[in-house]
Design a protein around this motif. Structure first.
Motif, PDB file in Angstrom:
ATOM      1  N   VAL A 199      -4.292  58.491   9.164  1.00 58.53           N
ATOM      2  CA  VAL A 199      -3.578  57.246   9.426  1.00 58.53           C
ATOM      3  C   VAL A 199      -2.087  57.580   9.480  1.00 58.53           C
ATOM      4  CG1 VAL A 199      -3.043  54.922   8.611  1.00 58.53           C
ATOM      5  CG2 VAL A 199      -5.348  55.861   8.272  1.00 58.53           C
ATOM      6  N   TRP A 200      -1.454  57.269  10.623  1.00 58.18           N
ATOM      7  CA  TRP A 200      -0.052  57.678  10.813  1.00 58.18           C
ATOM      8  C   TRP A 200       0.755  56.625  11.538  1.00 58.18           C
ATOM      9  CZ3 TRP A 200       2.657  59.106  15.481  1.00 58.18           C
ATOM     10  CH2 TRP A 200       3.955  59.609  15.252  1.00 58.18           C
ATOM     11  N   ASN A 201       1.944  56.383  11.010  1.00 57.30           N
ATOM     12  CA  ASN A 201       2.987  55.641  11.703  1.00 57.30           C
ATOM     13  C   ASN A 201       4.321  56.186  11.207  1.00 57.30           C
ATOM     14  OD1 ASN A 201       5.109  53.306  11.727  1.00 57.30           O
ATOM     15  ND2 ASN A 201       3.566  52.688  13.225  1.00 57.30           N
ATOM     16  N   PRO A 202       5.263  56.485  12.103  1.00 56.73           N
ATOM     17  CA  PRO A 202       6.487  57.169  11.683  1.00 56.73           C
ATOM     18  C   PRO A 202       7.486  56.299  10.939  1.00 56.73           C
ATOM     19  CG  PRO A 202       6.581  56.669  14.012  1.00 56.73           C
ATOM     20  CD  PRO A 202       5.188  56.323  13.564  1.00 56.73           C
ATOM     21  N   GLY A 203       7.354  54.974  11.063  1.00 56.37           N
ATOM     22  CA  GLY A 203       8.334  54.112  10.414  1.00 56.37           C
ATOM     23  C   GLY A 203       9.669  54.118  11.141  1.00 56.37           C
ATOM     24  N   PRO A 204      10.649  53.331  10.667  1.00 51.60           N
ATOM     25  CA  PRO A 204      11.896  53.124  11.409  1.00 51.60           C
ATOM     26  C   PRO A 204      12.855  54.305  11.400  1.00 51.60           C
ATOM     27  CG  PRO A 204      11.954  51.936   9.320  1.00 51.60           C
ATOM     28  CD  PRO A 204      10.553  52.464   9.475  1.00 51.60           C
ATOM     29  N   GLU A 205      12.729  55.245  10.459  1.00 51.08           N
ATOM     30  CA  GLU A 205      13.662  56.363  10.395  1.00 51.08           C
ATOM     31  C   GLU A 205      13.104  57.620  11.064  1.00 51.08           C
ATOM     32  OE1 GLU A 205      16.791  56.144   9.479  1.00 51.08           O
ATOM     33  OE2 GLU A 205      16.428  54.009   9.143  1.00 51.08           O
ATOM     34  N   THR A 206      11.871  57.982  10.722  1.00 44.26           N
ATOM     35  CA  THR A 206      11.280  59.214  11.268  1.00 44.26           C
ATOM     36  C   THR A 206      11.107  59.134  12.773  1.00 44.26           C
ATOM     37  OG1 THR A 206      10.170  59.655   9.166  1.00 44.26           O
ATOM     38  CG2 THR A 206       9.264  60.734  11.110  1.00 44.26           C
ATOM     39  N   ILE A 207      10.995  57.929  13.318  1.00 45.44           N
ATOM     40  CA  ILE A 207      10.789  57.788  14.766  1.00 45.44           C
ATOM     41  C   ILE A 207      12.049  58.136  15.568  1.00 45.44           C
ATOM     42  CG2 ILE A 207      11.487  55.366  15.041  1.00 45.44           C
ATOM     43  CD1 ILE A 207       9.024  54.993  16.845  1.00 45.44           C
ATOM     44  N   LYS A 208      13.217  58.098  14.957  1.00 42.75           N
ATOM     45  CA  LYS A 208      14.466  58.197  15.717  1.00 42.75           C
ATOM     46  C   LYS A 208      14.613  59.477  16.534  1.00 42.75           C
ATOM     47  CE  LYS A 208      17.108  54.972  12.871  1.00 42.75           C
ATOM     48  NZ  LYS A 208      18.237  54.805  11.905  1.00 42.75           N
ATOM     49  N   PRO A 209      14.163  60.665  16.050  1.00 44.36           N
ATOM     50  CA  PRO A 209      14.323  61.872  16.872  1.00 44.36           C
ATOM     51  C   PRO A 209      13.333  61.983  18.041  1.00 44.36           C
ATOM     52  CG  PRO A 209      14.213  62.403  14.521  1.00 44.36           C
ATOM     53  CD  PRO A 209      13.756  61.003  14.679  1.00 44.36           C
ATOM     54  N   PHE A 210      12.339  61.115  18.102  1.00 38.35           N
ATOM     55  CA  PHE A 210      11.327  61.219  19.153  1.00 38.35           C
ATOM     56  C   PHE A 210      11.918  60.757  20.479  1.00 38.35           C
ATOM     57  CE2 PHE A 210       8.741  61.266  15.397  1.00 38.35           C
ATOM     58  CZ  PHE A 210       7.565  61.908  15.739  1.00 38.35           C
ATOM     59  N   SER A 211      12.075  61.688  21.415  1.00 37.12           N
ATOM     60  CA  SER A 211      12.674  61.337  22.705  1.00 37.12           C
ATOM     61  C   SER A 211      11.733  60.537  23.586  1.00 37.12           C
ATOM     62  CB  SER A 211      13.102  62.611  23.445  1.00 37.12           C
ATOM     63  OG  SER A 211      11.973  63.442  23.708  1.00 37.12           O
ATOM     64  N   ASP A 212      10.423  60.601  23.298  1.00 39.53           N
ATOM     65  CA  ASP A 212       9.456  59.892  24.141  1.00 39.53           C
ATOM     66  C   ASP A 212       8.934  58.622  23.475  1.00 39.53           C
ATOM     67  OD1 ASP A 212       8.047  61.211  22.179  1.00 39.53           O
ATOM     68  OD2 ASP A 212       6.627  62.194  23.524  1.00 39.53           O
ATOM     69  N   LEU A 213       9.667  58.112  22.480  1.00 36.54           N
ATOM     70  CA  LEU A 213       9.332  56.844  21.836  1.00 36.54           C
ATOM     71  C   LEU A 213      10.599  56.020  21.649  1.00 36.54           C
ATOM     72  CD1 LEU A 213       6.832  57.785  18.959  1.00 36.54           C
ATOM     73  CD2 LEU A 213       6.373  56.182  20.834  1.00 36.54           C
ATOM     74  N   PRO A 214      10.601  54.746  22.050  1.00 40.64           N
ATOM     75  CA  PRO A 214      11.719  53.880  21.700  1.00 40.64           C
ATOM     76  C   PRO A 214      11.813  53.740  20.179  1.00 40.64           C
ATOM     77  CG  PRO A 214      10.305  52.865  23.371  1.00 40.64           C
ATOM     78  CD  PRO A 214       9.570  54.062  22.854  1.00 40.64           C
ATOM     79  N   ASN A 215      13.009  53.539  19.651  1.00 38.68           N
ATOM     80  CA  ASN A 215      13.178  53.438  18.205  1.00 38.68           C
ATOM     81  C   ASN A 215      12.390  52.288  17.598  1.00 38.68           C
ATOM     82  OD1 ASN A 215      14.882  55.634  18.181  1.00 38.68           O
ATOM     83  ND2 ASN A 215      16.771  54.455  18.018  1.00 38.68           N
TER      84      ASN A 215
END
Length: 304
Positions: free
Chosen positions: A248-264
């Motif tokens: 079960v995974w979701n990056p949350g509001p901080e970990t998602i920020k470096p992902f270039s292929d995901l909006p924040n």
């Protein structure tokens, strides 16, 4: 003939299945039947969309910034993680989650069922490039059946002379109305290893809700869990075979920020619930033998 033309000539099925080339030059298999519309990228053998009849929202999340091709995994849908899962532990500098999701697969067969279902079979074999990353001959087959449910089956055949060991996952991104409107049911009292605390073990208390970053591997799991989404008014039953772990995974509001292929903001729009053989859930396949990992996704409307 182009690849699209060749595949349509050999494998298209009137009123069931056709092949189209997307804007990135990737050939997509498009299944439309009485049950659903499903779109599959032949690059990565990657299901990117599943819209059952009567649903207005896709079952799967696909990032609007997803990259198709160029050795990049498609962000969303069902990436195939194989023959290793998560970060590479070999010390060889290989990318996370293996190579199967980053290469072109071959269409092997298509079929229309008497019940109105539609099936497609895609395959992958070793190449010089794959042997440089993982020095084992193999045959990998991904069977997809679009019927009352969407069923997928990943089969690994060891065609070499020595046993092989694998981890794997169907890294499914489910679209959510809002991450805080969902509940994952069926894992109460099961043990999970928390990646956020160096894989220390905990026991799940109650049903799973998500209030921030989550990255867990549930072990010795039941065969069925349910994603309940009040915002979309639907329950998605996820049934698995051939695996003993659920991620079960979701990056949350901080970990998602470096992902270039995901909006924040995208962390609010999906949850990954992955049918897997992860961490110590290692599969050993003897020479000449095979192993299958299966997942089925059934969508039901919630009662008013």
């Amino acid at each position: 003939m182009t690849l699209e033309q060749t595949l349509n000539t050999e494998f298209s099925i009137p009123n069931h299945l056709r092949f189209e080339t997307n804007a990135s030059g990737i050939v997509m298999a498009v299944i439309e039947n009485q049950y659903a519309k499903v779109v599959i990228s032949t690059y990565g053998s990657h299901i990117v969309s599943y819209l059952p009849k009567g649903e207005t929202e896709d079952v799967f999340y696909l990032s609007e910034q997803a990259i198709f091709g160029e050795g990049k995994a498609i962000r969303g849908g069902i990436p195939i993680c194989w023959p290793w899962f998560s970060d590479d532990k070999s010390g060889l500098g290989r990318q996370a989650h293996g190579f199967a999701r980053n290469v072109q697969w071959q269409v092997l067969a298509t079929q229309a069922g008497d019940d109105g279902s539609t099936a497609i079979k895609l395959g992958l074999k070793q190449t010089e490039s794959s042997l440089a990353l993982w020095p084992h001959p193999f045959e990998l087959v991904f069977d997809i059946v679009v019927g009352e449910a969407l069923t997928v089956n990943l089969t690994t055949k060891n065609v070499g002379q020595q046993p092989i060991t694998i981890n794997q996952a169907l890294h499914t991104y489910f679209k959510t109305s809002d991450i805080e409107a969902i509940e994952i049911q069926g894992l109460n009292d099961f043990t999970y290893l928390n990646k956020l605390t160096a894989f220390s073990a905990f026991k799940q208390q109650g049903e799973i809700t998500v209030k921030g970053e989550i990255d867990r591997v549930y072990i010795d799991v039941p065969k069925t869990v349910t994603l309940s989404d009040k915002g979309y008014g639907r329950d998605i039953t996820i049934s698995g075979q051939g695996s003993n772990s659920t991620v079960v995974w979701n990056p949350g509001p901080e970990t998602i920020k470096p992902f270039s292929d995901l909006p924040n903001s995208a962390y609010r729009a999906f949850i990954c619930i992955e049918t897997a053989n992860a961490l110590d859930d290692i599969v050993t396949i003897a020479a000449g033998n095979s192993h299958s990992c299966t997942a089925s996704y059934q969508v039901n409307k919630q009662s008013a």
